[in-house]
Design a protein around this motif. Sequence first.
Motif: not given
Length: 364
Positions: A171-179
């Motif tokens: 399992s690999i969660p999504n990732g997000y760009d805080d910029g």
Amino acid sequence: RSIDTMNQDKRPLLLYFYLGASTFVQKDIQIIEEKCRVRAFNFHAKSKWTTPLLALKQFYFIVFYLFKTRGYVCQFAGYHTVLPVVFSKIFGKKSLIISGGTDCHAFPTIGYGNLQKPLLKQATIFSFRNANYISPKHETLWFHRYTYDKSGAPAQGISHFIPRIKTRHLSIPNGYDDGRFFRSAQPEKQASFATVTSGLNYKFQAQLKGIDLILEAATALPNAHFIIIGIGKGQIPLSAPSNIDFIEPCSPSELRVHLNKTQFYLQLSLAEGFPNALCEAMLCECIPIGSSVFSIPEIIGDTGYVLQERSPAGLVKLLQQIIDHPVDPTAGLKARQRIMDNYPLEKRKIALQGLIDDLFFNSQ
């Protein structure tokens, strides 16, 4: 062409199959392209009658690259994963399915999930059983004890619907760009609640995304303000009260503007894989309110509120309590920090690239 470009052209090749050019598909392709070349095939059927034609085009696509590629990466399981899995078995390639939600769910009362359609169910199960690896967006897509609503009880997930499955998974969660998502303005209204939906063109969508609950809550709480983003023309429910603003589908930058106007974000879905909109809203410092399903409680953590059972009265009670009590002025910042700490884009990149290396380039 430069020498660097020529060298890049010699990198190993992977074929990538997907169902639509969503933001998470684009991000994953960019991540994989840092390791190797990618040739992508969009298996987006405008109607069920076009599926056989797409499958034929996919067959020729796979044959053309057959002796040039190391293997196949697929977003979600379904009709589009059958041929990649078959070719990987016959020709000694590797196959990876990134599962994201509808391929892991079954809700018979609303007809939602791959497993509710006989042919699609067989394609999904065959693909999961015969792929080399499965990478769910969250561990609850592998198995989840479901208690939020009787329509999904008693359990959900790949291993629940496919007993004794032997395919390995990570399992690999999504990732997000805080910029890209942040708060640049104070909410225009207190007691304001936003949600994002992909539209109400499917008959099950309003219940799946909890829009029906929000309509009832808005009627019961006339002094609160609600925003539903992603509603196309002609899809606005006739019974909608006047304290709901409906916004048509918009770009990520426009979405950020709308989220900046609101104080809370509602994710009241019956089912989710790993909801992008919830995480993006939290990056915009919206205080999250979510249903107790799949990844949502973990994403929210201690930065918001979780509705334990699907109930209009229960939602109204929860929202009234939230409205009646002073809001912690740091709550939004805590929500943003939780996404930054736990689900940065770099974390998904490292994990996904590691899996790609191990499966396609380091395995024997």
